[in-house]
Scaffold this motif. Structure first.
Motif, PDB file in Angstrom:
ATOM      1  N   CYS A   1       0.827  -1.214   0.000  1.00  0.00           N
ATOM      2  CA  CYS A   1       0.000   0.000   0.000  1.00  0.00           C
ATOM      3  C   CYS A   1       0.860   1.262   0.000  1.00  0.00           C
ATOM      4  O   CYS A   1       0.544   2.246  -0.685  1.00  0.00           O
ATOM      5  N   LEU A   2       1.941   1.244   0.759  1.00  0.00           N
ATOM      6  CA  LEU A   2       2.826   2.411   0.795  1.00  0.00           C
ATOM      7  C   LEU A   2       3.482   2.637  -0.572  1.00  0.00           C
ATOM      8  O   LEU A   2       3.599   3.777  -1.042  1.00  0.00           O
ATOM      9  N   GLU A   3       3.893   1.552  -1.226  1.00  0.00           N
ATOM     10  CA  GLU A   3       4.563   1.679  -2.516  1.00  0.00           C
ATOM     11  C   GLU A   3       3.611   2.107  -3.625  1.00  0.00           C
ATOM     12  O   GLU A   3       3.976   2.882  -4.517  1.00  0.00           O
ATOM     13  N   ASN A   4       2.373   1.587  -3.587  1.00  0.00           N
ATOM     14  CA  ASN A   4       1.430   1.838  -4.682  1.00  0.00           C
ATOM     15  C   ASN A   4       0.521   3.036  -4.457  1.00  0.00           C
ATOM     16  O   ASN A   4       0.084   3.672  -5.424  1.00  0.00           O
ATOM     17  N   PHE A   5       0.214   3.324  -3.189  1.00  0.00           N
ATOM     18  CA  PHE A   5      -0.751   4.384  -2.910  1.00  0.00           C
ATOM     19  C   PHE A   5      -0.198   5.490  -2.014  1.00  0.00           C
ATOM     20  O   PHE A   5      -0.893   6.477  -1.759  1.00  0.00           O
ATOM     21  N   LYS A   6       1.039   5.297  -1.496  1.00  0.00           N
ATOM     22  CA  LYS A   6       1.642   6.247  -0.547  1.00  0.00           C
ATOM     23  C   LYS A   6       0.808   6.373   0.721  1.00  0.00           C
ATOM     24  O   LYS A   6       0.829   7.394   1.398  1.00  0.00           O
ATOM     25  N   MET A   7       0.068   5.326   1.016  1.00  0.00           N
ATOM     26  CA  MET A   7      -0.792   5.300   2.198  1.00  0.00           C
ATOM     27  C   MET A   7      -0.805   3.903   2.784  1.00  0.00           C
ATOM     28  O   MET A   7      -0.557   2.926   2.077  1.00  0.00           O
ATOM     29  N   ARG A   8      -1.145   3.799   4.074  1.00  0.00           N
ATOM     30  CA  ARG A   8      -1.327   2.502   4.710  1.00  0.00           C
ATOM     31  C   ARG A   8      -2.716   1.958   4.350  1.00  0.00           C
ATOM     32  O   ARG A   8      -3.552   2.697   3.821  1.00  0.00           O
ATOM     33  N   PRO A   9      -2.998   0.649   4.608  1.00  0.00           N
ATOM     34  CA  PRO A   9      -4.249   0.041   4.123  1.00  0.00           C
ATOM     35  C   PRO A   9      -5.529   0.788   4.498  1.00  0.00           C
ATOM     36  O   PRO A   9      -6.363   1.066   3.618  1.00  0.00           O
ATOM     37  N   PHE A  10      -5.734   1.086   5.773  1.00  0.00           N
ATOM     38  CA  PHE A  10      -6.966   1.775   6.151  1.00  0.00           C
ATOM     39  C   PHE A  10      -6.986   3.203   5.611  1.00  0.00           C
ATOM     40  O   PHE A  10      -8.059   3.734   5.284  1.00  0.00           O
ATOM     41  N   GLU A  11      -5.820   3.830   5.509  1.00  0.00           N
ATOM     42  CA  GLU A  11      -5.754   5.172   4.923  1.00  0.00           C
ATOM     43  C   GLU A  11      -6.173   5.138   3.457  1.00  0.00           C
ATOM     44  O   GLU A  11      -6.882   6.039   2.978  1.00  0.00           O
ATOM     45  N   TYR A  12      -5.757   4.094   2.764  1.00  0.00           N
ATOM     46  CA  TYR A  12      -6.135   3.963   1.356  1.00  0.00           C
ATOM     47  C   TYR A  12      -7.642   3.781   1.203  1.00  0.00           C
ATOM     48  O   TYR A  12      -8.280   4.448   0.364  1.00  0.00           O
TER      49      TYR A  12
ATOM     50  N   LEU B   1      -1.520  -1.823  13.059  1.00  0.00           N
ATOM     51  CA  LEU B   1      -2.248  -0.565  12.886  1.00  0.00           C
ATOM     52  C   LEU B   1      -1.428   0.616  13.389  1.00  0.00           C
ATOM     53  O   LEU B   1      -0.847   0.570  14.476  1.00  0.00           O
ATOM     54  N   SER B   2      -1.415   1.686  12.614  1.00  0.00           N
ATOM     55  CA  SER B   2      -0.821   2.941  13.082  1.00  0.00           C
ATOM     56  C   SER B   2      -1.853   3.701  13.919  1.00  0.00           C
ATOM     57  O   SER B   2      -3.051   3.372  13.919  1.00  0.00           O
ATOM     58  N   GLU B   3      -1.391   4.720  14.616  1.00  0.00           N
ATOM     59  CA  GLU B   3      -2.314   5.545  15.405  1.00  0.00           C
ATOM     60  C   GLU B   3      -3.353   6.191  14.501  1.00  0.00           C
ATOM     61  O   GLU B   3      -4.536   6.259  14.847  1.00  0.00           O
ATOM     62  N   ASN B   4      -2.931   6.649  13.331  1.00  0.00           N
ATOM     63  CA  ASN B   4      -3.872   7.294  12.419  1.00  0.00           C
ATOM     64  C   ASN B   4      -4.909   6.303  11.915  1.00  0.00           C
ATOM     65  O   ASN B   4      -6.095   6.648  11.773  1.00  0.00           O
ATOM     66  N   GLU B   5      -4.477   5.072  11.646  1.00  0.00           N
ATOM     67  CA  GLU B   5      -5.437   4.073  11.183  1.00  0.00           C
ATOM     68  C   GLU B   5      -6.476   3.753  12.264  1.00  0.00           C
ATOM     69  O   GLU B   5      -7.655   3.549  11.961  1.00  0.00           O
ATOM     70  N   MET B   6      -6.043   3.693  13.512  1.00  0.00           N
ATOM     71  CA  MET B   6      -7.006   3.468  14.590  1.00  0.00           C
ATOM     72  C   MET B   6      -8.012   4.608  14.661  1.00  0.00           C
ATOM     73  O   MET B   6      -9.210   4.386  14.868  1.00  0.00           O
ATOM     74  N   ASP B   7      -7.550   5.820  14.454  1.00  0.00           N
ATOM     75  CA  ASP B   7      -8.470   6.965  14.454  1.00  0.00           C
ATOM     76  C   ASP B   7      -9.442   6.889  13.275  1.00  0.00           C
ATOM     77  O   ASP B   7     -10.618   7.255  13.396  1.00  0.00           O
ATOM     78  N   ILE B   8      -8.954   6.413  12.136  1.00  0.00           N
ATOM     79  CA  ILE B   8      -9.828   6.249  10.970  1.00  0.00           C
ATOM     80  C   ILE B   8     -10.917   5.215  11.261  1.00  0.00           C
ATOM     81  O   ILE B   8     -12.103   5.429  10.957  1.00  0.00           O
ATOM     82  N   ILE B   9     -10.527   4.089  11.843  1.00  0.00           N
ATOM     83  CA  ILE B   9     -11.504   3.055  12.203  1.00  0.00           C
ATOM     84  C   ILE B   9     -12.557   3.636  13.136  1.00  0.00           C
ATOM     85  O   ILE B   9     -13.761   3.389  12.978  1.00  0.00           O
ATOM     86  N   LYS B  10     -12.120   4.404  14.095  1.00  0.00           N
ATOM     87  CA  LYS B  10     -13.045   5.046  15.044  1.00  0.00           C
ATOM     88  C   LYS B  10     -13.994   6.003  14.322  1.00  0.00           C
ATOM     89  O   LYS B  10     -15.206   6.000  14.575  1.00  0.00           O
ATOM     90  N   THR B  11     -13.451   6.802  13.413  1.00  0.00           N
ATOM     91  CA  THR B  11     -14.260   7.805  12.711  1.00  0.00           C
ATOM     92  C   THR B  11     -15.417   7.171  11.954  1.00  0.00           C
ATOM     93  O   THR B  11     -16.541   7.678  11.959  1.00  0.00           O
ATOM     94  N   TYR B  12     -15.154   6.038  11.311  1.00  0.00           N
ATOM     95  CA  TYR B  12     -16.176   5.403  10.471  1.00  0.00           C
ATOM     96  C   TYR B  12     -16.942   4.298  11.194  1.00  0.00           C
ATOM     97  O   TYR B  12     -17.798   3.652  10.595  1.00  0.00           O
ATOM     98  N   ASN B  13     -16.619   4.086  12.465  1.00  0.00           N
ATOM     99  CA  ASN B  13     -17.266   3.030  13.254  1.00  0.00           C
ATOM    100  C   ASN B  13     -17.137   1.674  12.577  1.00  0.00           C
ATOM    101  O   ASN B  13     -18.036   0.838  12.648  1.00  0.00           O
ATOM    102  N   SER B  14     -16.011   1.475  11.883  1.00  0.00           N
ATOM    103  CA  SER B  14     -15.731   0.151  11.326  1.00  0.00           C
ATOM    104  C   SER B  14     -15.378  -0.805  12.461  1.00  0.00           C
ATOM    105  O   SER B  14     -15.091  -0.381  13.578  1.00  0.00           O
ATOM    106  N   LYS B  15     -15.389  -2.084  12.181  1.00  0.00           N
ATOM    107  CA  LYS B  15     -15.160  -3.101  13.216  1.00  0.00           C
ATOM    108  C   LYS B  15     -13.860  -3.856  12.921  1.00  0.00           C
ATOM    109  O   LYS B  15     -13.442  -3.957  11.768  1.00  0.00           O
ATOM    110  N   VAL B  16     -13.233  -4.367  13.972  1.00  0.00           N
ATOM    111  CA  VAL B  16     -12.040  -5.192  13.793  1.00  0.00           C
ATOM    112  C   VAL B  16     -12.212  -6.492  14.561  1.00  0.00           C
ATOM    113  O   VAL B  16     -13.014  -6.582  15.497  1.00  0.00           O
TER     114      VAL B  16
END
Length: 449
Positions: free
Chosen positions: A236-247, A266-281
């Protein structure tokens, strides 16, 4: 007694009950009618107030919500014991040949064996990550009486993936829609059909968009293996310049109906993204232990829903009690010890993840995950009158530390008894075990594993 004299279908008497706030009440009675819980209370009072068609004696037993396996592969039962103690790459050397050689009859017997093991280990519902011939898994779920959410295995790219496991975007979507149209809501509503990405690495951007669009149109869930391996992050970093949840956020597909299986790296930002969208893990402790330790305390502090999965018999057995034991030890050793926090992961949190957390992962927390009036009657009885369980200062701690699959005596789903006194009533156990042995041998030869 005339049928009109009954005011309940099933009554469970004189048991201990795990409450929604994860306390234990003794001398309780639970009443079931029309697949739902209609009353819970004092045993003497309720047993006099109701006349039930059937009664289970709960003396010496704990009644609790059925466990929910939020990530498993029911087609991998015939891979049991094969991938432990193997060097990489297990995926290309063993799992791809295995899965690409699966026939309908293999998937059927594997899913039958999965359902049998789940019933006997206290699991009443599960989310299947998908594979080939998923209509046979659907048949097994309906026959077994369990509750499930299934999907097709969706891939259209990946140089290590054989063509037989990949399809065009149109065919991927068409096959999953066909599964949805044929089986969604069957089994008296016990079976849901979702859409999926096998992983971001094996799905092109166009396929990813189409999967989420189709799921939104059908008002159903989407699941994917997420943040499980370092090479996935690198891709994801090589192809999109982002981590999976960021992409996934960048292309506008994340929402509350998305389930990210594993979610270890998970990075801190990815955890915040999951929280923002109320996605589940969902974590799979035994499978994940060789890949990394998830940041579960941080996820829970952010009020992110976390469930447990087994990841299928290829990685471990299907016992969620085993997963809970391992998870508690992993959390204590890797996250608790470095900061001297022996209660980094309390037993209450772990039990909640295996019940209500799984219900949230299934998008059914309004129906499942706790024993409450109005909810579906999905529950298990555990024989706690045993020397490795009783007496105890704290039953919740002992559930995590000592209870195993053999302690489950009864399993009830949708108000129907699937197992009574360790006897499975909906499946032919001896036939399944016999046919599984034959299927494993034949498949191993065919797949050359």
């Amino acid at each position: 007694m005339e049928s009109r004299d009954y005011n309940a279908d099933l009554m469970i008497t004189n048991c201990s009950i795990l409450t929604p706030d994860l306390n234990v009440l003794n001398n309780q009675c639970l009443i079931i009618k029309n697949n739902n819980i209609i009353d819970i209370g004092d045993n003497i009072l309720l047993s006099k107030s109701y006349k039930s068609k059937e009664t289970l004696c709960g003396n010496g037993k704990l009644l609790m919500p059925g466990l929910i396996d939020a990530h498993t592969h029911s087609c991998q039962q015939l891979l049991r014991g094969r991938i432990a103690d193997e060097y990489p790459m297990i995926w290309t050397r063993i799992m791809v040949p295995f899965e690409s050689n699966l026939q309908e009859k293999d998937v059927y017997i594997s899913s039958q064996l999965s359902c049998l093991e789940m019933i006997k280990s206290g699991t009443t519902a599960f989310i299947d990550a998908g594979g080939r011939h998923m209509h046979k898994v659907a048949e097994s779920i309906v026959e077994s009486g369990l509750r499930g959410a299934i999907t097709c295995s969706t891939m259209d790219t990946g140089k290590e993936i054989p063509d037989i496991m990949k399809s065009s975007i149109e065919k991927n979507i068409s096959e999953n829609r066909q599964l949805y149209n044929q089986f969604h809501g069957t089994g008296n509503g016990r079976l849901d059909v979702w859409f999926s990405l096998r992983s971001i690495i094996t799905c092109t951007p166009d396929l990813i968009q189409e999967v989420f669009a189709a799921a939104k149109e059908c008002s159903t869930g989407v699941q994917s293996h997420m943040n499980e391996y370092p090479n996935e992050i690198s891709y994801c970093l090589e192809n999109f310049k982002m981590r999976p949840f960021e992409y996934l956020e960048s292309i506008g597909v994340l929402d509350q109906n998305f389930l990210g299986a594993h979610s270890i790296l998970l990075s801190e930002n990815e955890m915040d993204i999951i929280k923002t969208y109320n996605s589940k893990v969902v974590h799979c402790p035994i499978s994940n232990s060789g890949k990394g330790i998830p940041k579960t305390p941080s996820l829970l502090q952010k009020d992110i829903s976390v469930g447990f999965g087994t990841d299928g018999a290829g990685h471990s057995g299907l016992s969620l009690f085993d997963q809970m034991k391992v998870f508690k030890s992993l959390m204590r050793a890797f996250l608790g010890v470095p900061i001297f926090d022996p209660v980094v992961m309390p037993s209450k949190n772990i039990l909640e993840m295996s019940t209500l957390g799984g219900a949230k992962a299934m998008l059914r927390e309004h129906q499942l995950g706790t024993l409450e009036v109005g909810k579906k009657a999905d529950m298990i009885l555990i024989n706690i009158d045993q020397p490795h369980i009783s007496p105890t200062h704290n039953l919740l701690n002992t559930l995590i530390e000592s209870v195993n699959s053999n302690d489950i005596t009864d399993c009830i789903v949708d108000g129907k008894i699937l197992m009574k006194n360790r006897e499975v009533l909906t499946l032919d156990e001896e036939k399944i075990k016999y046919e599984s042995k034959l299927a494993m041998k034949e498949l191993s030869i065919r797949a050359n594993i």
